[in-house]
Design a protein around this motif. Structure first.
Motif, PDB file in Angstrom:
ATOM      1  N   ARG A  16       6.838 -96.497   7.317  1.00  0.00           N
ATOM      2  CA  ARG A  16       7.634 -97.895   7.283  1.00  0.00           C
ATOM      3  C   ARG A  16       8.237 -97.602   6.152  1.00  0.00           C
ATOM      4  O   ARG A  16       8.340 -97.342   4.650  1.00  0.00           O
ATOM      5  CB  ARG A  16       7.569 -98.853   7.202  1.00  0.00           C
ATOM      6  CG  ARG A  16       8.837-100.148   8.029  1.00  0.00           C
ATOM      7  CD  ARG A  16       8.197-101.196   8.886  1.00  0.00           C
ATOM      8  NE  ARG A  16       7.275-102.489   7.788  1.00  0.00           N
ATOM      9  CZ  ARG A  16       6.342-103.030   8.309  1.00  0.00           C
ATOM     10  NH1 ARG A  16       7.114-103.813   9.630  1.00  0.00           N
ATOM     11  NH2 ARG A  16       5.898-103.806   7.546  1.00  0.00           N
ATOM     12  N   THR A  18      11.091 -99.408   5.012  1.00  0.00           N
ATOM     13  CA  THR A  18      11.328-100.683   4.071  1.00  0.00           C
ATOM     14  C   THR A  18      10.480-101.938   2.801  1.00  0.00           C
ATOM     15  O   THR A  18      10.352-102.004   1.876  1.00  0.00           O
ATOM     16  CB  THR A  18      11.490-101.810   5.106  1.00  0.00           C
ATOM     17  OG1 THR A  18      10.526-102.351   5.495  1.00  0.00           O
ATOM     18  CG2 THR A  18      12.432-102.001   5.553  1.00  0.00           C
ATOM     19  N   ASP A  19       8.754-100.967   2.869  1.00  0.00           N
ATOM     20  CA  ASP A  19       7.491-101.806   2.379  1.00  0.00           C
ATOM     21  C   ASP A  19       6.885-100.264   2.140  1.00  0.00           C
ATOM     22  O   ASP A  19       5.381-100.593   1.199  1.00  0.00           O
ATOM     23  CB  ASP A  19       7.197-102.966   3.059  1.00  0.00           C
ATOM     24  CG  ASP A  19       6.630-102.820   4.490  1.00  0.00           C
ATOM     25  OD1 ASP A  19       6.730-101.731   4.995  1.00  0.00           O
ATOM     26  OD2 ASP A  19       6.264-103.696   5.166  1.00  0.00           O
ATOM     27  N   ARG A  21       4.800 -99.220   4.434  1.00  0.00           N
ATOM     28  CA  ARG A  21       3.073 -99.650   4.825  1.00  0.00           C
ATOM     29  C   ARG A  21       3.003 -98.120   6.006  1.00  0.00           C
ATOM     30  O   ARG A  21       3.950 -97.754   6.055  1.00  0.00           O
ATOM     31  CB  ARG A  21       2.957-100.536   5.464  1.00  0.00           C
ATOM     32  CG  ARG A  21       3.244-102.203   4.941  1.00  0.00           C
ATOM     33  CD  ARG A  21       2.765-103.297   5.593  1.00  0.00           C
ATOM     34  NE  ARG A  21       2.734-104.315   4.996  1.00  0.00           N
ATOM     35  CZ  ARG A  21       2.524-106.030   5.161  1.00  0.00           C
ATOM     36  NH1 ARG A  21       2.262-105.684   6.127  1.00  0.00           N
ATOM     37  NH2 ARG A  21       2.049-106.572   3.882  1.00  0.00           N
ATOM     38  N   TYR A  46      -3.401-102.754   5.739  1.00  0.00           N
ATOM     39  CA  TYR A  46      -2.202-103.485   6.539  1.00  0.00           C
ATOM     40  C   TYR A  46      -2.982-103.527   8.143  1.00  0.00           C
ATOM     41  O   TYR A  46      -3.031-102.595   9.132  1.00  0.00           O
ATOM     42  CB  TYR A  46      -0.656-102.259   7.030  1.00  0.00           C
ATOM     43  CG  TYR A  46       0.059-102.748   7.887  1.00  0.00           C
ATOM     44  CD1 TYR A  46       0.952-103.929   7.964  1.00  0.00           C
ATOM     45  CD2 TYR A  46       0.767-101.841   8.957  1.00  0.00           C
ATOM     46  CE1 TYR A  46       1.555-104.195   8.587  1.00  0.00           C
ATOM     47  CE2 TYR A  46       1.275-102.344   9.075  1.00  0.00           C
ATOM     48  CZ  TYR A  46       1.743-103.244   9.108  1.00  0.00           C
ATOM     49  OH  TYR A  46       3.258-104.151   9.848  1.00  0.00           O
TER      50      TYR A  46
END
Length: 67
Positions: A16, A18-19, A21, A46
């Motif tokens: 991902r 954004t973060d 993960r 996660y």
């Protein structure tokens, strides 16, 4: 082939944006008209599952190259 053009395949690992993960693709449902639902499960530390439309998948996730 660039990661942005790689097909979304069952069992492929994506990160991902954004973060960072990581998720693994657990299912694909063809909706027709070149669209699909992508089902995923979190990996590593996660914990989670979800669904994302293929039309937004590449803007949210990037393919993790196999080593």
């Amino acid at each position: 082939m660039a990661a942005d053009t790689e097909p979304v395949l069952l069992g492929s690992v994506w990160e991902r944006r954004t973060d960072l993960r990581r998720v693994i693709v657990t299912g694909l449902v063809d909706l027709g008209y070149g669209m699909a639902d992508v089902y995923w499960a979190g990996i590593g530390d996660y914990v989670g599952t979800g669904r994302c439309g293929s039309h937004v998948w590449r803007s949210r996730y990037r393919l993790v190259p196999r080593s």
